[in-house]
Design a protein around this motif. Structure first.
Motif, mmCIF file in Angstrom:
data_model
loop_
_atom_site.group_PDB
_atom_site.id
_atom_site.type_symbol
_atom_site.label_atom_id
_atom_site.label_comp_id
_atom_site.label_asym_id
_atom_site.label_seq_id
_atom_site.Cartn_x
_atom_site.Cartn_y
_atom_site.Cartn_z
ATOM 1 N N GLU A 156 0.827 -1.218 0.000
ATOM 2 C CA GLU A 156 0.000 0.000 0.000
ATOM 3 C C GLU A 156 0.860 1.266 0.000
ATOM 4 O O GLU A 156 0.439 2.302 -0.517
ATOM 5 C CB GLU A 156 -0.955 0.004 1.191
ATOM 6 N N MET A 158 3.438 1.746 -1.737
ATOM 7 C CA MET A 158 3.843 2.006 -3.122
ATOM 8 C C MET A 158 2.671 2.394 -4.010
ATOM 9 O O MET A 158 2.852 2.720 -5.171
ATOM 10 C CB MET A 158 4.564 0.776 -3.681
ATOM 11 N N ASP A 159 1.474 2.355 -3.452
ATOM 12 C CA ASP A 159 0.269 2.760 -4.178
ATOM 13 C C ASP A 159 -0.085 4.186 -3.767
ATOM 14 O O ASP A 159 0.575 4.792 -2.942
ATOM 15 C CB ASP A 159 -0.873 1.784 -3.847
ATOM 16 N N SER A 160 -1.144 4.719 -4.312
ATOM 17 C CA SER A 160 -1.521 6.107 -4.005
ATOM 18 C C SER A 160 -2.784 6.196 -3.153
ATOM 19 O O SER A 160 -3.321 7.275 -2.948
ATOM 20 C CB SER A 160 -1.728 6.890 -5.308
ATOM 21 N N ASN A 161 -3.255 5.047 -2.639
ATOM 22 C CA ASN A 161 -4.467 5.046 -1.829
ATOM 23 C C ASN A 161 -4.088 5.210 -0.346
ATOM 24 O O ASN A 161 -3.762 4.244 0.346
ATOM 25 C CB ASN A 161 -5.246 3.744 -2.044
ATOM 26 N N ASP A 162 -4.123 6.453 0.120
ATOM 27 C CA ASP A 162 -3.719 6.739 1.498
ATOM 28 C C ASP A 162 -4.622 6.067 2.521
ATOM 29 O O ASP A 162 -4.162 5.665 3.594
ATOM 30 C CB ASP A 162 -3.706 8.256 1.746
ATOM 31 N N PHE A 165 -3.485 2.577 2.938
ATOM 32 C CA PHE A 165 -2.190 2.569 3.618
ATOM 33 C C PHE A 165 -2.375 2.715 5.131
ATOM 34 O O PHE A 165 -1.773 1.985 5.922
ATOM 35 C CB PHE A 165 -1.286 3.683 3.081
#
Length: 199
Positions: A156, A158-162, A165
């Motif tokens: 998470e 490395m993804d953009s979904n805060d 995360f």
């Protein structure tokens, strides 16, 4: 420090005593100008005792002194917050604080969560408690769960979904607290280790 000792007719200001490390309030005393000056001079907290009608250095008989760390003055210049390192219990009745509390570190909600985990492990209700059921499966399962949650946090991150995360981070921290207790430790033990590394 411009302390208003003349605000009250007795020339005293309240002095709230707080442990500099744990942030627990230990006691309340009163100081006049002479007690304040002696506290600064000796670096041992000294009060004006209203019952003894004299200066009184905390621990002068018991040895349970309050070693001065810092003094803060409130916005009205008429009360003090004094941070200390206590040498032994603060209350004359033998407790850590004058409110009969244990002077241990407190991490707010995380301390509450540690207590809840301890209670659920002790109750061993594996039907109703996720914590109890996970502990019942043994240390390997608890450790494995921390590993799984750590991988999910990395994914998470490395993804953009805060939102995800934060969700997975909460899962990781929760399961890490479980693992700490499974190994017989608490957050205070991690704090102590990090303090040893501080430069």
């Amino acid at each position: 420090m411009n302390i208003d000792f003349n605000k009250n007719s007795d020339g005293l200001v309240p002095a709230i005593i707080q442990d500099a490390t744990t942030k627990r309030v230990l006691m309340l005393g009163y100081m006049n100008e002479e007690a304040f000056a002696k506290t600064q001079e000796t670096q041992l907290v000294t009060f004006f005792s209203r019952t003894k009608n004299r200066l009184w250095t905390k621990g002068e008989e018991s040895g349970n002194v309050l070693n001065l760390v810092d003094i803060k003055l409130d916005c009205d210049n008429d009360s003090l917050l004094i941070q200390v390192h206590p040498n032994g219990p603060t209350c004359h009745k033998g407790s850590d604080t004058c409110w009969n509390e244990v002077n241990s570190p407190n991490y707010g909600f995380f301390s509450t969560l540690e207590e809840v985990i301890s209670e659920r492990v002790a109750n061993k209700d594996t039907q109703k408690s996720y914590v109890a059921s996970l502990f019942d499966k043994g240390i390997n399962k608890v450790a494995q769960k921390v590993g799984e949650e750590a991988v999910e946090v990395v994914i998470e991150a490395m993804d953009s979904n805060d939102e995800l995360f934060i969700y997975e981070s909460a899962d990781l921290l929760f399961h890490y607290l479980l693992l700490l207790q499974a190994k017989g430790f608490k957050l205070k033990d991690i704090e102590a280790e990090l303090k040893k590394r501080q430069k």
